[in-house]
Enzyme design. Structure first.
Site, short mmCIF file in Angstrom:
data_model
loop_
_atom_site.label_atom_id
_atom_site.label_comp_id
_atom_site.label_asym_id
_atom_site.label_seq_id
_atom_site.Cartn_x
_atom_site.Cartn_y
_atom_site.Cartn_z
N SER A 144 -31.91 -31.70 12.85
CA SER A 144 -31.64 -32.59 13.98
C SER A 144 -30.13 -32.87 13.99
O SER A 144 -29.42 -32.59 13.01
CB SER A 144 -32.40 -33.90 13.75
OG SER A 144 -31.84 -34.97 14.46
N TYR A 157 -35.78 -41.34 9.61
CA TYR A 157 -35.69 -40.03 10.26
C TYR A 157 -34.37 -39.35 9.89
O TYR A 157 -34.34 -38.18 9.53
CB TYR A 157 -35.80 -40.24 11.77
CG TYR A 157 -35.80 -38.99 12.62
CD1 TYR A 157 -36.99 -38.30 12.86
CD2 TYR A 157 -34.63 -38.51 13.20
CE1 TYR A 157 -37.01 -37.17 13.66
CE2 TYR A 157 -34.64 -37.38 14.00
CZ TYR A 157 -35.82 -36.71 14.24
OH TYR A 157 -35.83 -35.59 15.03
P1 NDP Z 1 -43.16 -33.42 19.67
O1 NDP Z 1 -43.63 -34.79 19.37
O2 NDP Z 1 -43.27 -32.88 21.04
O3 NDP Z 1 -43.84 -32.38 18.70
C1 NDP Z 1 -44.07 -32.67 17.34
C2 NDP Z 1 -44.99 -31.62 16.81
O4 NDP Z 1 -45.24 -31.87 15.43
C3 NDP Z 1 -46.33 -31.62 17.51
O5 NDP Z 1 -46.76 -30.29 17.64
C4 NDP Z 1 -47.23 -32.37 16.55
O6 NDP Z 1 -48.57 -31.94 16.70
C5 NDP Z 1 -46.63 -31.96 15.20
N1 NDP Z 1 -46.85 -32.90 14.11
C6 NDP Z 1 -46.33 -34.14 13.97
N2 NDP Z 1 -46.75 -34.70 12.83
C7 NDP Z 1 -47.56 -33.79 12.23
C8 NDP Z 1 -48.31 -33.78 11.04
N3 NDP Z 1 -48.33 -34.82 10.21
N4 NDP Z 1 -49.03 -32.67 10.74
C9 NDP Z 1 -49.03 -31.62 11.58
N5 NDP Z 1 -48.34 -31.55 12.72
C10 NDP Z 1 -47.62 -32.63 13.04
O7 NDP Z 1 -41.63 -33.42 19.20
P2 NDP Z 1 -40.48 -32.33 19.28
O8 NDP Z 1 -40.97 -31.05 19.78
O9 NDP Z 1 -39.34 -32.99 19.90
O10 NDP Z 1 -40.16 -32.21 17.72
C11 NDP Z 1 -40.27 -31.02 16.98
C12 NDP Z 1 -39.28 -31.05 15.85
O11 NDP Z 1 -37.97 -31.08 16.40
C13 NDP Z 1 -39.41 -32.29 14.97
O12 NDP Z 1 -39.17 -31.95 13.63
C14 NDP Z 1 -38.29 -33.19 15.48
O13 NDP Z 1 -37.85 -34.07 14.50
C15 NDP Z 1 -37.25 -32.14 15.82
N6 NDP Z 1 -36.21 -32.62 16.72
C16 NDP Z 1 -36.48 -32.98 18.00
C17 NDP Z 1 -35.47 -33.43 18.82
C18 NDP Z 1 -35.67 -33.80 20.25
O14 NDP Z 1 -34.71 -34.24 20.90
N7 NDP Z 1 -36.86 -33.66 20.81
C19 NDP Z 1 -34.09 -33.55 18.34
C20 NDP Z 1 -33.92 -33.14 16.97
C21 NDP Z 1 -34.94 -32.70 16.21
P3 NDP Z 1 -49.84 -32.94 16.57
O15 NDP Z 1 -49.50 -34.14 17.39
O16 NDP Z 1 -50.97 -32.14 17.10
O17 NDP Z 1 -49.95 -33.21 15.12
#
Ligand code: NDP
Length: 257
Positions: A144, A157
Site C-alpha cells: 500500500s 494497517y
Molecule cells: P476489497 O475489500 O475490495 O477486497 C478485499 C479482498 O480480501 C476481498 O476479496 C475479501 O474477500 C478478501 N479478504 C479480506 N479478509 C480476508 C480474510 N480474512 N480471508 C480471506 N479473504 C479475505 O479491498 P481491495 O481490493 O481494495 O483490497 C485488496 C488489497 O489491496 C488489500 O490488501 C488492501 O489492503 C490493498 N490496498 C487497497 C487499496 C485501495 O485503495 N483500495 C490501497 C492500498 C492497498 P471476502 O470478503 O470474501 O473475504
C-alpha cells in the site's frame, strides 16, 4: 508475447473474489494461468469464478479465512489437488479499520496484522515447498502507500503494510537462489469496497485524493492486471525484492497537498 505467457501456470490469489484481487485475477486468466481464488464470502467467490471462466480461465475458488492458522497449507493443497501444481502466489487479502491509534483494542490490532501481514507469511511458507519442487516460483505481495507513508487513522494497517514491504525483501533475499522471485505492488487510492467504506468514514477523503493524485482519478482494479502478469511471468525473472507503486503519481507529487 511469450515472456508474459502464463499458459500451464497455476496461481493462488487470496482475496481474488473482488476489488484489486479480482482485477489481478482477470489479468492472470487472460495471460493463460489457471486460478484458485480464495475469500471468506462464498457468493462473491462464485460470482468471480463465473466472470473469470468467461475470460477463458480454468478457475476454482475456496472459501477460506486467511487468518486461520492452517489457511496457507489448506489453500496450497487445494490448488495442487485441483490443478496439479502451484507457480504463483498473490498475497492480496486485506482489511482495514479506521480509528485513532489510542482507540484500537489489542484484538483489533491483531485482526488487521493477521489478515494483512501474517497471512502473507503463512501462505508464502506453505507455497515454498511446491515452488522448490518446480524449480522456482513467484510471490506478489499487495502492500500500500502506507508501506511508505503513515495514515493517522490507520495505525495497524500502516504497520501491517510497512511490514509487508520488508517481508517482501526478506523472502526475496532468502529464496533468490531457489529461483523464487518475491515482489510487492503498492496500490495508491483505488476505488473498491475497502475505500468506499473509507470515503464514508473519513470526511474529505475523496477530495484530498483527487487533489493530490496527479492522474486526477481513483485507480481501478483493472489498473493492476498488467503488473500482476509481469510479476507472475518470466518477464520478471531477474526482478526480486522490489516494490512497484501503482498510484497515478501520488507518491511522486512533491507538494504533497
Ligand atoms: P476489497 O475489500 O475490495 O477486497 C478485499 C479482498 O480480501 C476481498 O476479496 C475479501 O474477500 C478478501 N479478504 C479480506 N479478509 C480476508 C480474510 N480474512 N480471508 C480471506 N479473504 C479475505 O479491498 P481491495 O481490493 O481494495 O483490497 C485488496 C488489497 O489491496 C488489500 O490488501 C488492501 O489492503 C490493498 N490496498 C487497497 C487499496 C485501495 O485503495 N483500495 C490501497 C492500498 C492497498 P471476502 O470478503 O470474501 O473475504
Amino acid at each position: 508475447m511469450e515472456l508474459f505467457n502464463l499458459k500451464g501456470r497455476v496461481a493462488l490469489v487470496t482475496g481474488g473474489n473482488g476489488g484489486i484481487g479480482l482485477g489481478m485475477a482477470r489479468g492472470l486468466a487472460q495471460a493463460g494461468a489457471a486460478l484458485l481464488i480464495a475469500g471468506r464470502n462464498a457468493a462473491k467467490n462464485e460470482q468471480a469464478v463465473k466472470e473469470l471462466a468467461g475470460l477463458g480461465g480454468d478457475v476454482a475458488s475456496a472459501v477460506a479465512d486467511v487468518t486461520a492458522a492452517d489457511a496457507g497449507r489448506v489453500l496450497v493443497k487445494a490448488a495442487v489437488e485441483r490443478f496439479g501444481r502451484l507457480d504463483i502466489l498473490v498475497n492480496n487479502a486485506g482489511i482495514n479499520q479506521r480509528k485513532a491509534p489510542q482507540d484500537y483494542s489489542l484484538a483489533e490490532w491483531h485482526a488487521i496484522l493477521d489478515a494483512n501481514l501474517t497471512s502473507a507469511f503463512v501462505c508464502s511458507q506453505a507455497a515454498f515447498p511446491e515452488f522448490k519442487k518446480l524449480g522456482g516460483g513467484k510471490i506478489v505481495n499487495i502492500g500500500s502507500l502506507t508501506s511508505v507513508f503513515g495514515l493517522s487513522f490507520s495505525a495497524a494497517y500502516s504497520a501491517s503494510k510497512g511490514g509487508l514491504a520488508q517481508l517482501t525483501k526478506a523472502l526475496a533475499t532468502a529464496w533468490a537462489a531457489d529461483n523464487i522471485q518475491v515482489n510487492a505492488i503498492l496500490p495508491g487510492w483505488i476505488d473498491t469496497d475497502l475505500t468506499r467504506r473509507g470515503r464514508r468514514e473519513v470526511a474529505g477523503l475523496n477530495e484530498q485524493v483527487l487533489r493530490r493524485t496527479p492522474a486526477k482519478r481513483w485507480g481501478t482494479p483493472d489498473d493492476f492486471a498488467g503488473a500482476a502478469v509481469f510479476f507472475a511471468s518470466a518477464a520478471s525473472d531477474f526482478v526480486t525484492g522490489s516494490s512497484l507503486l501503482i498510484d497515478g503519481g501520488y507518491a511522486a507529487e512533491g507538494l504533497g497537498v
